[in-house]
Design an enzyme around this catalytic site. Structure first.
Site, PDB file in Angstrom:
ATOM      1  N   CYS A 168       0.867  -1.183   0.000  1.00 30.11           N
ATOM      2  CA  CYS A 168       0.000   0.000   0.000  1.00 30.11           C
ATOM      3  C   CYS A 168       0.900   1.229   0.000  1.00 30.11           C
ATOM      4  O   CYS A 168       1.738   1.389   0.902  1.00 30.11           O
ATOM      5  CB  CYS A 168      -0.858  -0.037   1.272  1.00 30.11           C
ATOM      6  SG  CYS A 168      -1.813   1.441   1.570  1.00 30.11           S
ATOM      7  N   CYS A 216      -0.896   4.026  -6.263  1.00 32.73           N
ATOM      8  CA  CYS A 216      -1.786   3.392  -5.273  1.00 32.73           C
ATOM      9  C   CYS A 216      -2.007   1.978  -5.795  1.00 32.73           C
ATOM     10  O   CYS A 216      -2.266   1.794  -6.994  1.00 32.73           O
ATOM     11  CB  CYS A 216      -3.106   4.152  -5.174  1.00 32.73           C
ATOM     12  SG  CYS A 216      -4.413   3.238  -4.315  1.00 32.73           S
TER      13      CYS A 216
HETATM   14  N1  DGL Z   1      -4.042   0.694  -1.885  1.00 36.84           N
HETATM   15  C1  DGL Z   1      -3.631   1.782  -1.109  1.00 36.84           C
HETATM   16  C2  DGL Z   1      -2.486   2.554  -1.654  1.00 36.84           C
HETATM   17  O1  DGL Z   1      -1.664   1.980  -2.311  1.00 36.84           O
HETATM   18  C3  DGL Z   1      -4.575   2.465  -0.180  1.00 36.84           C
HETATM   19  C4  DGL Z   1      -5.818   2.989  -0.742  1.00 36.84           C
HETATM   20  C5  DGL Z   1      -6.695   3.581   0.326  1.00 36.84           C
HETATM   21  O2  DGL Z   1      -7.068   2.827   1.228  1.00 36.84           O
HETATM   22  O3  DGL Z   1      -6.989   4.766   0.273  1.00 36.84           O
HETATM   23  O4  DGL Z   1      -2.338   3.720  -1.436  1.00 36.84           O
END
Ligand code: DGL
Length: 284
Positions: A95, A205
């Site tokens: 993430c 993301c």
């Molecule tokens: N998948 C995540 C990222 O890479 C988080 C997305 C979220 O929960 O806002 O930032």
């Protein structure tokens, strides 16, 4: 009191060898706020098929992109602790939002290797012909000083535009990535970038690779889209090798899936993305 010499307490080589093998068979913990990290887990599973994986989606608290840095750190520490209790040999923070907000403090607090996700800004800047690059991120990443410092590092000879995409993670989590509202939202974020002449887009993301086809469709083939799953997998492999943690077993590893919002809808979403039968378990 009798003293024990080091020679006396040394385990026989055969025991040490089998202990090492046991450690190597311990799982790698991978987590995200939701299903985004599955894009990373899939790549790890494909390139390191003998490793056992534990995947946690912290869906009850998604999106992290709308949360404070303190809150994200608290979630990250709790999940890391859970992995450690399950004897994880390494952790992948799959993430971007959690990486920029919490990885430094996490690395200070735990001893096992921690691998994070960094957006591919450097390769994007090198690749861009127009020297105009955009990074799609969550709101929390867009405001993060660690991330902004990384952007500044590559902004000298190139135009690096940070584009927050609020609402997109929510649509992906609701399995609406093929719905017209998702295309409309993405067009709203991408069109101004195309008008500025951006020719390279970095997905900052881990949820966004799940809508890569849609991004491609809106931007056309002349725009290059860059992901981070492979570099993260390679970094994990390097760290495992460095710490002699590669699972040398010839058997295929297992992947166990957990969600902090375990329910039938989540199970269906996981099935849809993973494209193989799986059992979703409740976290913690
Ligand atoms: N998948 C995540 C990222 O890479 C988080 C997305 C979220 O929960 O806002 O930032």
């Amino acid at each position: 009191m009798p003293t024990q010499k080091i020679a006396d307490i040394k385990a026989p080589v055969s025991t040490l060898k089998s202990e090492l093998q046991t450690i190597n068979a311990e799982p790698i913990g991978i987590f995200d706020s939701g299903v985004g990290g599955l894009s990373i887990a899939q790549c790890i599973n494909q390139h390191l098929p003998n490793e056992n994986l534990l995947y946690v989606a912290d869906t009850l608290y998604a999106p992290y992109g709308e949360k404070s840095s303190e809150f994200i750190q608290q979630r990250v520490n709790e999940i890391a602790q859970w992995f450690i209790e399950r004897k994880a040999k390494a952790i992948v923070v799959a993430c971007n939002t959690a990486t920029v907000n919490a990885i430094d403090q996490l690395r200070k607090n735990i001893l096992i290797p921690v691998i994070g996700v960094e957006p591919a800004i450097k390769p994007a800047v090198n690749l861009s012909k127009n020297k105009k690059v955009a990074i799609l991120v969550t709101k929390a990443t867009a405001q993060n000083p660690r991330f902004l410092a990384l952007v500044a590092q590559y902004s000298q000879n190139s135009d690096v535009i940070v584009q927050p995409c609020p609402g997109l993670v929510e649509l992906i989590e609701q399995d609406k990535k093929n719905a017209s509202e998702c295309k409309l939202m993405l067009t709203g974020y991408l069109q101004p970038l195309l008008e500025k002449g951006v020719d390279t887009i970095v997905l900052g993301c881990t949820h966004y690779p799940l809508v890569k086809n849609l991004i491609n469709e809106i931007c056309g083939n002349s725009v290059v889209i860059m992901e981070t799953a492979l570099p993260v997998t390679e970094q994990l492999q390097r760290q495992l090798a460095l710490h002699q943690l590669i699972n040398t077993s010839n058997n295929l590893g297992t992947t166990s899936f957990y969600s902090s919002k375990c329910c039938a809808t989540q199970q269906a979403l996981f099935n849809h993305i993973w494209q193989r039968p799986l059992q979703l378990n409740s976290y913690p």
